[in-house]
Design a protein around this motif. Structure first.
Motif, PDB file in Angstrom:
ATOM      1  N   SER A  85      -4.273   2.161   1.419  1.00 17.16           N
ATOM      2  CA  SER A  85      -3.744   2.644   2.913  1.00 17.16           C
ATOM      3  C   SER A  85      -4.781   3.056   3.821  1.00 17.16           C
ATOM      4  N   LYS A  86      -6.044   3.103   3.178  1.00 16.50           N
ATOM      5  CA  LYS A  86      -7.239   3.444   4.022  1.00 16.50           C
ATOM      6  C   LYS A  86      -8.204   2.521   3.977  1.00 16.50           C
TER       7      LYS A  86
ATOM      8  N   ILE B  67       0.627  -1.306   0.007  1.00 14.96           N
ATOM      9  CA  ILE B  67      -0.113  -0.008   0.012  1.00 14.96           C
ATOM     10  C   ILE B  67       0.873   1.216  -0.027  1.00 14.96           C
ATOM     11  N   GLU B  68       0.388   2.290  -0.837  1.00 17.00           N
ATOM     12  CA  GLU B  68       1.361   3.423  -0.800  1.00 17.00           C
ATOM     13  C   GLU B  68       0.333   4.914  -0.611  1.00 17.00           C
TER      14      GLU B  68
ATOM     15  N   TRP C 243      -9.245   0.674   7.368  1.00 12.86           N
ATOM     16  CA  TRP C 243      -8.597   0.481   8.595  1.00 12.86           C
ATOM     17  C   TRP C 243      -9.023   1.576   9.491  1.00 12.86           C
ATOM     18  N   SER C 244      -8.119   1.312  10.806  1.00 16.40           N
ATOM     19  CA  SER C 244      -8.427   2.246  12.063  1.00 16.40           C
ATOM     20  C   SER C 244      -7.859   3.370  11.637  1.00 16.40           C
ATOM     21  N   ILE C 245      -6.962   3.666  11.155  1.00 18.73           N
ATOM     22  CA  ILE C 245      -6.083   4.693  10.785  1.00 18.73           C
ATOM     23  C   ILE C 245      -5.455   4.364   9.388  1.00 18.73           C
TER      24      ILE C 245
ATOM     25  N   SER D 261      -4.112   3.741  -5.086  1.00 20.06           N
ATOM     26  CA  SER D 261      -3.456   2.836  -5.853  1.00 20.06           C
ATOM     27  C   SER D 261      -3.659   1.373  -5.243  1.00 20.06           C
ATOM     28  N   ILE D 262      -4.211   0.428  -6.419  1.00 20.29           N
ATOM     29  CA  ILE D 262      -4.198  -0.921  -5.924  1.00 20.29           C
ATOM     30  C   ILE D 262      -2.919  -1.579  -6.587  1.00 20.29           C
TER      31      ILE D 262
END
Length: 303
Positions: A131-132, A44-45, A141-143, A49-50
């Protein structure tokens, strides 16, 4: 009469104890090595993006707010089946996990940092993870980049310093504690997270399981140690494996590990290669293109 009977029973007990001691003495300690590839790997970046099914895995930071983290999943049930872990074999007295080193192969970039390995505790799907986002229905995600204090992943369970700027280079980190947890709690296996400990601006790329060269793929190198009973009860048309089990004699040195520890393929006195192909009719290499071993005759007068 009573005294004789008592002595006889005592002797019986002595015989039983002697037999138990004999079994203990006839134990072997053997090691097994397994190369265990992840079934899923990605990175993840950002929140868009996938990166699933790319040939590389990126780890690092480009800015103070942007970073790349690697996510992997391993098929623990497949490993248990292949290794006969906790199978209840009558020959295996005890199997112990000695080490589990994750090896990644460098392809480009530079990095001078500490890599942390955490166990992911929430489910995620490789086709949508960013990332999310972690779930197909937009679950988050939590963060961003996962909470590594327990919300999305555990705090760092393993750490390894890495300094690299040129190839060839293999990065290895010991994740024995993580694999031990998965073996005891396979239902909680949501994968592995690799992330950087500090915020220095640098990144490195490793080969993924989609890289064209299989030899560069990520691999978990597992070492098991077994304490085994050797019973010595094979027939004259069988050979005894290191764990005491028996296999047919004609399976010895046939390039297939029929014994759990591969002892049927040890000490065969055969060196295989292009000039001495060991009787194989066809062989295919592990490369993306591969090669085939074959034979042909030239007609007279041709070059």
């Amino acid at each position: 009469m009573f005294q004789i009977s008592l002595v006889f029973r005592t002797c019986q007990i002595c015989v039983i104890i002697a037999c138990v001691i004999s079994v203990v003495v006839s134990q072997n300690v053997l090691q097994r090595l397994y190369d265990f590839n992840p079934v899923i790997d990605t990175f993840i970046e950002d929140d868009r993006s996938i990166n699933y099914r790319k040939e590389i895995l990126e780890l690092g930071r480009t800015t103070s707010s942007s970073q790349s983290r690697i996510l992997m999943k391993f098929d623990i049930d497949a490993f248990k089946s292949t290794s006969e872990w906790d199978s209840g074999s009558t020959n295996l007295n005890k199997s112990t996990l000695i080490s589990a080193k994750l090896r990644l192969t460098y392809t480009s970039g530079s990095l001078n940092n500490t890599v942390s390995a955490s166990r992911i505790v929430r489910s995620w799907f490789e086709e949508v993870v960013t990332s999310k986002t972690r779930g197909r229905n937009g679950e988050l995600w939590s963060i961003s980049y996962l909470d590594t204090t327990g919300g999305d992943a555990t705090p760092a369970i393993a750490k390894k310093y890495i300094r690299v700027n040129s190839e060839p280079f293999f990065f290895e980190v010991e994740i024995k504690e993580i694999l031990e947890y998965w073996l005891e709690n396979a239902e909680s296996n949501h994968g592995l997270l690799l992330w950087l400990e500090n915020s220095s601006s640098s990144f490195v790329k490793f080969a993924s399981t989609d890289n064209a060269l299989i030899s560069l793929h990520p691999v978990l190198k597992v070492v098991l140690e077994d304490v085994v009973f050797v019973k010595g009860n094979c027939t004259n048309i069988e050979i005894q494996c290191g764990d005491g089990s028996c296999v047919a004699d004609d399976r010895r040195c046939d390039f297939i590990d029929d014994c759990l520890h591969g002892t049927d393929e040890a000490d065969c006195g055969v060196v295989c290669g292009f000039e001495t192909p060991c009787g194989w009719d066809t062989s295919v290499s592990e490369g993306a293109i591969g090669w085939t071993l074959d034979s042909a005759q030239l007609r007279q007068g041709t070059v």
